[in-house]
Design an enzyme around this catalytic site. Structure first.
Site, PDB file in Angstrom:
ATOM      1  CG  HIS A  17      -1.919  -0.684   1.421  1.00 21.23           C
ATOM      2  ND1 HIS A  17      -1.721  -2.249   2.537  1.00 21.23           N
ATOM      3  CD2 HIS A  17      -3.174  -1.434   0.624  1.00 21.23           C
ATOM      4  CE1 HIS A  17      -2.970  -2.409   2.204  1.00 21.23           C
ATOM      5  NE2 HIS A  17      -4.059  -2.520   1.235  1.00 21.23           N
ATOM      6  CE  LYS A  41     -12.426  -7.351   2.020  1.00 17.60           C
ATOM      7  NZ  LYS A  41     -11.011  -6.525   1.455  1.00 17.60           N
ATOM      8  NE  ARG A  92      -3.103  -6.902  -4.623  1.00 14.20           N
ATOM      9  CZ  ARG A  92      -3.713  -7.556  -3.513  1.00 14.20           C
ATOM     10  NH1 ARG A  92      -3.402  -7.745  -2.450  1.00 14.20           N
ATOM     11  NH2 ARG A  92      -5.036  -7.097  -3.295  1.00 14.20           N
ATOM     12  CB  SER A 130      -5.086  -6.626   4.805  1.00 15.53           C
ATOM     13  OG  SER A 130      -4.233  -5.143   4.093  1.00 15.53           O
TER      14      SER A 130
HETATM   15  P1  ADP Z   1     -10.043  -3.537  -0.357  1.00 16.93           P
HETATM   16  O1  ADP Z   1     -10.293  -4.961   0.915  1.00 16.93           O
HETATM   17  O2  ADP Z   1     -10.492  -1.949  -0.749  1.00 16.93           O
HETATM   18  O3  ADP Z   1      -9.423  -3.779  -1.944  1.00 16.93           O
HETATM   19  P2  ADP Z   1      -7.439  -3.375   0.575  1.00 16.93           P
HETATM   20  O4  ADP Z   1      -6.617  -2.962   2.078  1.00 16.93           O
HETATM   21  O5  ADP Z   1      -6.875  -4.663   0.100  1.00 16.93           O
HETATM   22  O6  ADP Z   1      -8.505  -3.390   0.131  1.00 16.93           O
HETATM   23  O7  ADP Z   1      -6.310  -2.982  -0.974  1.00 16.93           O
HETATM   24  C1  ADP Z   1      -6.392  -1.795  -1.271  1.00 16.93           C
HETATM   25  C2  ADP Z   1      -5.658  -1.179  -2.324  1.00 16.93           C
HETATM   26  O8  ADP Z   1      -3.984  -1.574  -2.535  1.00 16.93           O
HETATM   27  C3  ADP Z   1      -6.309  -2.029  -3.403  1.00 16.93           C
HETATM   28  O9  ADP Z   1      -6.531  -1.748  -4.422  1.00 16.93           O
HETATM   29  C4  ADP Z   1      -5.386  -3.170  -3.570  1.00 16.93           C
HETATM   30  O10 ADP Z   1      -4.946  -3.928  -5.283  1.00 16.93           O
HETATM   31  C5  ADP Z   1      -3.932  -2.890  -3.165  1.00 16.93           C
HETATM   32  N1  ADP Z   1      -3.313  -2.995  -2.908  1.00 16.93           N
HETATM   33  C6  ADP Z   1      -2.949  -3.755  -2.369  1.00 16.93           C
HETATM   34  N2  ADP Z   1      -1.825  -4.806  -1.296  1.00 16.93           N
HETATM   35  C7  ADP Z   1      -0.897  -4.327  -2.736  1.00 16.93           C
HETATM   36  C8  ADP Z   1       0.065  -4.111  -2.914  1.00 16.93           C
HETATM   37  N3  ADP Z   1       0.713  -5.714  -2.032  1.00 16.93           N
HETATM   38  N4  ADP Z   1       0.747  -3.849  -4.585  1.00 16.93           N
HETATM   39  C9  ADP Z   1      -0.240  -3.225  -4.745  1.00 16.93           C
HETATM   40  N5  ADP Z   1      -1.357  -3.087  -4.214  1.00 16.93           N
HETATM   41  C10 ADP Z   1      -2.028  -3.855  -3.535  1.00 16.93           C
END
Ligand code: ADP
Length: 164
Positions: A17, A41, A92, A130
């Site tokens: 992130h 969630k 990703r 996460s």
């Molecule tokens: P959500 O539940 O909205 O997917 P996340 O916190 O899992 O929330 O992810 C938020 C954003 O960050 C999403 O666009 C996700 O694809 C991106 N993201 C999460 N991990 C990574 C990573 N390792 N590299 C790039 N983008 C990421």
């Protein structure tokens, strides 16, 4: 200047992130991280815990101009209300693409004032999410390559609480 938002669960925030945050801020010179209270969630951290963690991490990184906000509504309603015109999402792998494309299209149909910009993950973090962090932490694994140092004890404490 466009108002740019990066919405997500950030439960917890990871180096993946943070990489997207740094790059989006460099591209646009404006960024608000929007912590979503996703009803589908069952989060590890409350929204306010996630906000404080993100604020502290951004301060440590010198990214004090990046703002942090929360949202309980549909993202398009948030965008209308706050005047946001660009949504950042990270990609990703191809597995992210179908869902992200669908959401971007739905949002645009609902509100033409909003565009979604996808940033490809850095190779270093393409495996990182996460949920990987939560899974490792739940077994007492080493998460120092996944999240900033100061939030490690906060994550570990959640699992210690669960065990007792
Ligand atoms: P959500 O539940 O909205 O997917 P996340 O916190 O899992 O929330 O992810 C938020 C954003 O960050 C999403 O666009 C996700 O694809 C991106 N993201 C999460 N991990 C990574 C990573 N390792 N590299 C790039 N983008 C990421």
């Amino acid at each position: 200047m466009s108002k740019v938002i990066y919405p997500g669960s950030f439960d917890p925030i990871t180096f993946g992130h943070l990489d997207i945050i740094k790059r989006a801020y460099r591209m646009f010179g404006d960024l608000t991280v929007v912590v979503l209270n996703n009803r589908q969630k069952n989060p590890l951290f409350s929204v306010s815990e996630r906000v404080s963690m993100i604020q502290k991490v951004l301060m440590d990184m010198g990214l004090t101009a990046v703002k942090v906000d929360t949202n309980e509504d549909l993202l398009v309603d948030y965008a209308r209300r706050t005047g946001a015109s660009v949504v950042i999402r990270g990609l990703r792998a191809i597995s992210d693409f179908d869902y992200e494309l669908q959401i971007a299209q739905v949002n645009h149909v609902q509100y033409e004032g909003i565009e979604t910009v996808f940033l490809a993950t850095s190779l270093n973090y393409s495996y990182l999410s996460s949920s990987v962090v939560r899974e490792f932490a739940s077994y007492g694994g080493d998460i120092s390559r996944f999240v900033p140092e100061h939030i490690i004890p906060l994550i570990q404490a959640k699992y210690i609480c669960k065990e007792t």
